[in-house]
Design a protein around this motif. Structure first.
Motif, PDB file in Angstrom:
ATOM      1  N   ASP A   1       0.774  -1.311   0.158  1.00 52.25           N
ATOM      2  CA  ASP A   1       0.011   0.045  -0.121  1.00 52.25           C
ATOM      3  C   ASP A   1       0.911   1.125   0.105  1.00 52.25           C
ATOM      4  N   ASN A   2       0.520   2.480  -0.601  1.00 52.65           N
ATOM      5  CA  ASN A   2       1.668   3.524  -0.804  1.00 52.65           C
ATOM      6  C   ASN A   2       0.814   4.572   0.359  1.00 52.65           C
ATOM      7  N   PHE A   3      -0.289   4.156   1.018  1.00 48.76           N
ATOM      8  CA  PHE A   3      -0.966   4.884   2.250  1.00 48.76           C
ATOM      9  C   PHE A   3      -1.710   6.255   1.550  1.00 48.76           C
ATOM     10  N   MET A   4      -1.870   6.153   0.337  1.00 50.18           N
ATOM     11  CA  MET A   4      -2.386   7.606  -0.162  1.00 50.18           C
ATOM     12  C   MET A   4      -4.000   7.594   0.478  1.00 50.18           C
ATOM     13  N   SER A   5      -4.812   6.537   0.595  1.00 55.00           N
ATOM     14  CA  SER A   5      -5.928   6.655   1.422  1.00 55.00           C
ATOM     15  C   SER A   5      -6.049   5.394   2.482  1.00 55.00           C
TER      16      SER A   5
ATOM     17  N   ARG B   1       4.023 -13.432  12.246  1.00 58.34           N
ATOM     18  CA  ARG B   1       5.134 -13.619  11.047  1.00 58.34           C
ATOM     19  C   ARG B   1       4.805 -13.838   9.641  1.00 58.34           C
ATOM     20  N   ASN B   2       3.425 -14.395   9.610  1.00 54.17           N
ATOM     21  CA  ASN B   2       2.888 -14.548   8.054  1.00 54.17           C
ATOM     22  C   ASN B   2       2.540 -13.467   7.477  1.00 54.17           C
ATOM     23  N   PHE B   3       2.683 -12.235   8.207  1.00 48.25           N
ATOM     24  CA  PHE B   3       2.226 -10.925   7.371  1.00 48.25           C
ATOM     25  C   PHE B   3       3.149  -9.942   7.348  1.00 48.25           C
ATOM     26  N   LYS B   4       3.320  -9.627   6.092  1.00 48.19           N
ATOM     27  CA  LYS B   4       4.365  -8.526   5.687  1.00 48.19           C
ATOM     28  C   LYS B   4       3.887  -7.388   5.249  1.00 48.19           C
ATOM     29  N   LEU B   5       4.205  -6.180   5.491  1.00 47.03           N
ATOM     30  CA  LEU B   5       3.512  -4.712   5.191  1.00 47.03           C
ATOM     31  C   LEU B   5       4.700  -4.134   4.443  1.00 47.03           C
ATOM     32  N   ILE B   6       4.176  -3.789   3.090  1.00 46.41           N
ATOM     33  CA  ILE B   6       5.169  -2.923   2.649  1.00 46.41           C
ATOM     34  C   ILE B   6       4.552  -1.580   2.010  1.00 46.41           C
ATOM     35  N   LYS B   7       5.345  -0.683   2.290  1.00 45.14           N
ATOM     36  CA  LYS B   7       5.095   0.440   1.872  1.00 45.14           C
ATOM     37  C   LYS B   7       5.407   0.808   0.413  1.00 45.14           C
TER      38      LYS B   7
END
Ligand code: NAD
Length: 321
Positions: free
Chosen positions: A31-35, A48-54
């Motif tokens: 997500d680019n966190f625009m909204s 551990r099985n969740f990865k957040l990438i900006k």
């Protein structure tokens, strides 16, 4: 399974992140966190099985790296607001069209097993006939709808040209927890925020324009049924209740559920150019192909949403800079 959910910190995407992370799949949320809002996914950061990438779906190289062994992509990242699309058409086309092109191309290069693309009922424009099935002409009168039509047709071309497994989900207006009014928003969240704050809902025109609302749980179910469907789904599929509600009735219901009857009354302002007049889904294909049937009635969904908004809707939005 290893899943990539683009737009995963947004309203619908974060509910998909919840479901698949908690089921134990390996989930990458891009997500680019625009909204998008960190609040929507911060509780998943301990998994551990969740990865957040900006990051951005317009970044081809990033997608190449992220999608190397991904099996399924849910493509929800988009500039979704109709009004904003009129103010910023170029941004809207860049994200919704070129961003989707990147997703499809990298999916092709990496042999991704399935792409589930978030289309929308907004591609149709005002109903020429009721209810609207998937054969209804694509007459969207605004840049948001036009960008989504372009993305749909690109998906179709990738299916036809490369034999890829790409499903095109056309949900009618979705609402529920995590849909916030952040300046732009869904009408239900905008009205709820205003009414809870003691302000009148603002209605464009006479308020007789109608929409067909889908509660978030039914939307998540729709995506999950597509994920679990063994055969490729090569044609778009509508998801909606088949019931229309006018904006004026919606405003009255929200005022009632917010406990503000008598205190707050809707006000009418000039109608918006290009606003769609009626939207009603024919979701027979979803029912026949996937067995999808919405479980939530509008009133139950609205009551739960108002309750959620009271508790959490006013929380600060957290963006990652
Ligand atoms: N909400 C609805 O009623 C509805 C109905 C039908 C279809 N859809 C579709 O579902 C999808 C999700 O909608 P939503 O209501 O959750 O909206 P949302 O705005 O909450 O979610 C979209 C997410 O995409 C992110 N994003 C935007 N541009 C990006 C980019 N370039 N790269 C990476 N991330 C980006 C945003 O930050 C946001 O988190 C959209 O594609 C929308 O068109 C929504």
């Amino acid at each position: 399974m290893k899943l990539l959910i683009t737009g995963g910190a947004g309203f619908i995407g974060s509910h998909l992140c919840d479901k698949y992370t908690q089921e134990g799949h390996s989930v990458i949320c891009l997500d680019n966190f625009m909204s998008g809002n960190l609040v929507n996914v911060r509780h998943l950061l301990d998994y551990r099985n969740f990865k957040l990438i900006k990051g951005d779906i317009r970044d081809f190289d990033l997608l190449e790296r992220l999608m190397r062994d991904v099996e399924v992509v849910f493509n929800l990242a988009a500039q979704i607001h109709v009004d904003r699309s009129s103010v910023e058409p170029r941004l809207t086309y860049d994200i919704n069209v070129m961003g989707t092109q990147n997703i499809l191309e990298v999916a092709r290069l990496h042999d991704v097993r399935k792409v589930i693309h978030a289309s929308t009922s907004e591609v149709y424009g005002s109903s020429l006939y009721y209810p609207m099935d998937e054969k209804h002409p694509l007459n969207a009168p605004h840049p948001y709808g036009a960008s989504k039509i372009a993305a749909d047709r690109m998906c179709y071309a990738y299916i036809q040209t490369y034999g890829m497994n790409i499903a095109i989900a056309r949900l009618f207006n979705v609402f529920g927890p995590r849909q916030r009014d952040i300046g732009y928003g869904g009408v239900i969240s905008i009205f709820t925020r205003r009414v809870l704050s003691g302000m009148p809902p603002m209605i464009y025109g006479d308020g007789k324009q109608t929409r067909d609302y889908t509660y978030i749980d039914d939307a998540v179910k729709a995506y999950d049924l597509i994920l679990k469907h063994d055969e490729p789904i090569t044609e778009p599929v509508n998801f909606g209740s088949g019931k229309e509600v006018s904006i004026i009735d919606l405003a009255d219901k929200i005022i009632d559920y917010c406990g503000k009857t008598g205190d707050v009354k809707p006000v009418h302002v000039a109608s918006r150019q290009g606003e769609v007049k009626r939207l009603i889904a024919d979701a027979s294909r979803a029912r026949q192909l996937l067995g999808w049937q919405p479980k939530y009635k509008l009133d139950k969904g609205l009551r739960e949403f108002v309750q959620w908004y009271r508790n959490y809707g006013f929380e600060e939005r957290i963006k990652i800079e």
